[in-house]
Scaffold this motif. Structure first.
Motif, short mmCIF file in Angstrom:
data_model
loop_
_atom_site.label_atom_id
_atom_site.label_comp_id
_atom_site.label_asym_id
_atom_site.label_seq_id
_atom_site.Cartn_x
_atom_site.Cartn_y
_atom_site.Cartn_z
N PHE A 26 -5.91 8.83 -0.85
CA PHE A 26 -4.64 9.48 -1.15
C PHE A 26 -3.46 8.81 -0.44
O PHE A 26 -2.35 8.86 -0.92
CB PHE A 26 -4.68 10.95 -0.70
CG PHE A 26 -5.70 11.77 -1.42
CD1 PHE A 26 -5.41 12.34 -2.64
CD2 PHE A 26 -6.96 11.96 -0.88
CE1 PHE A 26 -6.35 13.11 -3.31
CE2 PHE A 26 -7.89 12.73 -1.54
CZ PHE A 26 -7.60 13.30 -2.76
N THR A 27 -3.67 8.22 0.72
CA THR A 27 -2.54 7.77 1.53
C THR A 27 -2.44 6.26 1.59
O THR A 27 -3.42 5.53 1.41
CB THR A 27 -2.67 8.30 2.97
OG1 THR A 27 -3.76 7.64 3.61
CG2 THR A 27 -2.89 9.80 2.98
N GLY A 28 -1.21 5.80 1.89
CA GLY A 28 -0.97 4.37 2.03
C GLY A 28 -1.78 3.77 3.16
O GLY A 28 -2.25 2.63 3.06
N ALA A 29 -1.99 4.54 4.23
CA ALA A 29 -2.76 4.04 5.38
C ALA A 29 -4.21 3.76 4.97
O ALA A 29 -4.79 2.74 5.35
CB ALA A 29 -2.72 5.05 6.52
N ALA B 290 -7.63 -2.56 1.70
CA ALA B 290 -7.10 -3.87 1.29
C ALA B 290 -7.19 -4.87 2.43
O ALA B 290 -7.49 -6.07 2.21
CB ALA B 290 -5.65 -3.72 0.82
N ALA B 291 -6.98 -4.40 3.66
CA ALA B 291 -7.07 -5.30 4.82
C ALA B 291 -8.49 -5.80 5.00
O ALA B 291 -8.71 -6.98 5.33
CB ALA B 291 -6.60 -4.56 6.07
N SER C 299 0.83 -1.21 0.00
CA SER C 299 0.00 0.00 0.00
C SER C 299 0.86 1.25 0.00
O SER C 299 0.54 2.24 -0.67
CB SER C 299 -0.94 0.00 1.22
OG SER C 299 -1.81 -1.12 1.18
N GLU C 300 1.94 1.22 0.74
CA GLU C 300 2.85 2.37 0.77
C GLU C 300 3.50 2.58 -0.59
O GLU C 300 3.70 3.72 -1.03
CB GLU C 300 3.91 2.16 1.85
CG GLU C 300 3.34 2.26 3.27
CD GLU C 300 4.32 1.81 4.34
OE1 GLU C 300 5.40 1.29 3.97
OE2 GLU C 300 4.00 1.94 5.54
N LYS C 301 3.84 1.48 -1.27
CA LYS C 301 4.41 1.59 -2.61
C LYS C 301 3.39 2.15 -3.60
O LYS C 301 3.72 2.96 -4.47
CB LYS C 301 4.91 0.23 -3.09
CG LYS C 301 6.16 -0.26 -2.36
CD LYS C 301 6.62 -1.59 -2.93
CE LYS C 301 7.91 -2.07 -2.23
NZ LYS C 301 8.36 -3.36 -2.78
N VAL C 302 2.13 1.73 -3.45
CA VAL C 302 1.07 2.25 -4.31
C VAL C 302 0.90 3.75 -4.09
O VAL C 302 0.74 4.52 -5.03
CB VAL C 302 -0.26 1.51 -4.06
CG1 VAL C 302 -1.41 2.19 -4.80
CG2 VAL C 302 -0.15 0.05 -4.52
#
Length: 395
Positions: A315-318, A324-325, A275-278
């Motif tokens: 907008f954010t990885g979080a 996704a979780a 997710s952070e990479k996305v």
């Protein structure tokens, strides 16, 4: 391919029997069997969209009626098309290609060009192609053929020379030997109608086309005639353009795990990293998404893709990880996982995303995405109204 190679290094990557290959990912029992994808497979008037190489060996071809395909291959397994699966597999394919170079130009759902000139290392081009081919097959279950050449046209012709699972190098100096003897209709860019017109001029092979008067071809076919003459002589000045397919449709990342994982916490950690990479790639491409997809491939190669649409863009990885979780919690069956992927689907430019933000949450979303500077730029450019609609509604 060592020191003699000069100029650009272009790969053309073409997935072999793409739709049938994707169906095999989802149903491994289809491996080695004749498979065809067809619209209206229960109707005699249905048409074959694509066929596996096992089916082609029986004479089954694209656009062939289902009844004829079954007559040629009585054991033919026919599946209806599932474009959601195909689009998901295509996204994974292009994500993998982008690991090798940023200069990736999608041509269609199952093929693309890579400009490998900069990442090219002396003597490593063919080795890199085989590595890419092996990863595509091992990690995604997609067999592919790769053409390597100094331009896009020759790379495309090279990838067609050996299927399935071919890696073919075609240098410009080899054009007279390898291309000119071929029938003119086998040249990329020449359809049936053009081939018929060329044969009226006794142009039967690519070699005939190469030596024919370029001015006469241009007079008959216009700009296309000039290009046909150039291509037949191995000339193609087009660059690999990542923007050619225009707007980005999806942004994602996937990873094949070093060993099968059945621990939920470990899977969640992987999802967080993806997710952070996305998020990083979304920011780099200046896009956002309100549709997050999770891909899970189990140890038996069964693959599922599940997505959820949201009222507001993320907008954010979080935030991406949170969605996704939830998809993992809902759809993971507890079996060991081989590959996992997170993709932002149907991405939109950030300027469009601002307009779609919910009236009551946009301040929070803006803060989390650290977009205040961008909003200021938009305000300066388009005026205060672009962000004053909330207060207007309040009145």
């Amino acid at each position: 391919m060592g020191r003699q190679w000069k100029g650009k290094v272009i790969f053309h990557v073409d997935i072999n029997s793409f739709y049938a290959s994707v169906e095999r990912i989802h149903d491994p029992s289809l491996a080695g069997k004749p498979v065809a994808i067809a619209g209206n497979p229960k109707e005699r008037k249905g048409i074959v969209v694509t066929a596996s190489y096992e089916a082609r060996a029986y004479g089954v071809k694209t656009t062939m009626p289902v009844w004829e395909a079954k007559r040629k291959c009585p054991g033919l397994i026919i599946r209806p098309p599932d474009f959601d699966k195909y689009r998901a597999a295509s996204a994974e394919m292009f994500h993998l290609l982008e690991e090798y170079t940023e200069l990736v130009e999608p041509v269609s759902i199952d093929e693309g060009y890579l400009d490998m000139t900069i990442p090219f290392k002396e003597g490593k081009t063919v080795q890199t192609a085989y590595e890419l081919q092996n990863r595509m097959n091992r990690e995604l279950g997609l067999p592919c053929s790769i053409g390597i050449a100094p331009n896009k046209f020759l790379a495309k012709m090279a990838s067609d020379m050996k299927k399935p699972l071919g890696v073919t190098v075609l240098r410009k100096r080899e054009v007279p030997q390898k291309l000119w003897p071929l029938p003119v209709e086998e040249m990329h860019g020449i359809g049936h109608k053009t081939a018929v017109k060329l044969k009226d001029w006794n142009i039967l092979t690519i070699g005939d086309l190469a030596v024919f008067s370029a001015s006469s071809l241009q007079g008959r076919f216009g700009v296309k005639g000039k290009k046909l003459s150039e291509r037949a002589n191995g000339i193609d000045h087009r660059s690999v353009d990542p923007e050619a397919a225009k707007e980005v449709k999806s942004v994602g990342n996937s990873i094949t795990l070093s060993s099968d994982v059945q621990d939920k916490e470990e899977l969640m950690n992987v999802i967080q990293t993806l997710s952070e990479k996305v998020e990083i790639r979304l920011k780099r491409k200046e896009v956002s998404s309100a549709n997050i997809q999770l891909m899970i491939r189990y140890s038996d190669r069964q693959t599922i893709t599940r997505s959820r649409k949201l009222p507001n863009p993320l907008f954010t990885g979080a935030e991406i990880k949170r969605q996704a979780a939830e998809l993992l919690n809902k759809h993971w069956n507890g079996k060991p996982v081989r590959l996992i992927g997170v993709t932002a689907l149907n991405v939109i430019p950030l300027s469009e995303a601002y307009k779609q933000l919910d009236l009551f949450s946009y301040k929070k979303d803006m803060k989390e995405a650290e977009l205040s500077h961008s909003i200021a730029e938009l305000t300066n450019k388009y005026g205060d109204n672009i962000i004053s609609k909330g207060s207007s509604l309040k009145k």
